[in-house]
Design an enzyme around this catalytic site. Structure first.
Site, PDB file in Angstrom:
ATOM      1  N   GLN A   1       1.142  -1.627   0.432  1.00 31.10           N
ATOM      2  CA  GLN A   1      -0.151   0.146  -0.290  1.00 31.10           C
ATOM      3  C   GLN A   1       1.141   1.409   0.194  1.00 31.10           C
ATOM      4  OE1 GLN A   1      -2.212   0.562   3.521  1.00 31.10           O
ATOM      5  NE2 GLN A   1      -4.264   2.221   2.451  1.00 31.10           N
TER       6      GLN A   1
ATOM      7  N   HIS B   1      -8.424   1.874  -1.530  1.00 30.36           N
ATOM      8  CA  HIS B   1      -9.028   1.653  -1.916  1.00 30.36           C
ATOM      9  C   HIS B   1      -9.195   0.250  -2.736  1.00 30.36           C
ATOM     10  CE1 HIS B   1      -4.536   2.278  -1.902  1.00 30.36           C
ATOM     11  NE2 HIS B   1      -4.862   2.131  -2.738  1.00 30.36           N
TER      12      HIS B   1
END
Ligand code: AMP
Ligand code: ZN
Length: 135
Positions: free
Chosen positions: A93, A99
């Site tokens: 990430q 997301h």
């Protein structure tokens, strides 16, 4: 989160290539795509990751992804698709606003699957299972 790039994009404060929007989500094209059509489902509220996002919002993000996935199959003609969601820098990430990646896959896309399988013993698997179950 005033300094979060995905908050700004999701709320429309900075431009993006939006392919879907509703009251709670914006779906944009990733600007460093793995494949043609690689998109990101962004909640308009800021949640850092899977641990932070409420269950209902997560479920709604999955519904949005399903809609967008259908249009990718239809309009882009992808042959398959990966849903990917990274949590923590150790997992890849890089933007700390939840997301969901929608990655259309094509037979000639020159990408890989995400992990290489390992070969733990049967005992190791049982130990891991028991640890997760708290036994
Ligand atoms: P992750 O590694 O799961 O945090 O994914 C972050 C993704 O966001 C990467 O695939 C980036 O290419 C993408 N990305 C970062 N900044 C932007 C931006 N401003 N617009 C579109 N995609 C972005
Ligand atoms: Zn944010």
């Amino acid at each position: 989160m005033s300094d979060c790039i995905f908050c700004m994009i999701a709320k429309g404060d900075i431009p993006s290539n939006t392919i879907y929007e509703d009251d709670n989500f914006r779906v944009i094209l990733d600007n460093g795509p793995a494949t043609k059509g690689h998109a990101l489902v962004l909640p308009k509220e800021h949640y850092a990751d899977l641990f932070d996002i409420p269950e209902d919002t997560l479920a709604d993000a999955a519904k949005v992804a399903k809609k967008v996935a259908a249009s990718m199959k239809d309009k882009l003609g992808c042959e398959g698709l990966n849903l990917v969601q990274n949590n923590g820098s150790v997992a890849g990430q890089t933007v700390m606003h939840f997301h969901l990646h929608i990655i259309p896959r094509y037979s000639d896309d020159n990408q890989k699957i995400l992990w290489k399988p390992t070969q733990p013993s049967a005992e190791e698997l049982v130990k891991i299972r028991d640890t997760i179950l708290g036994e």
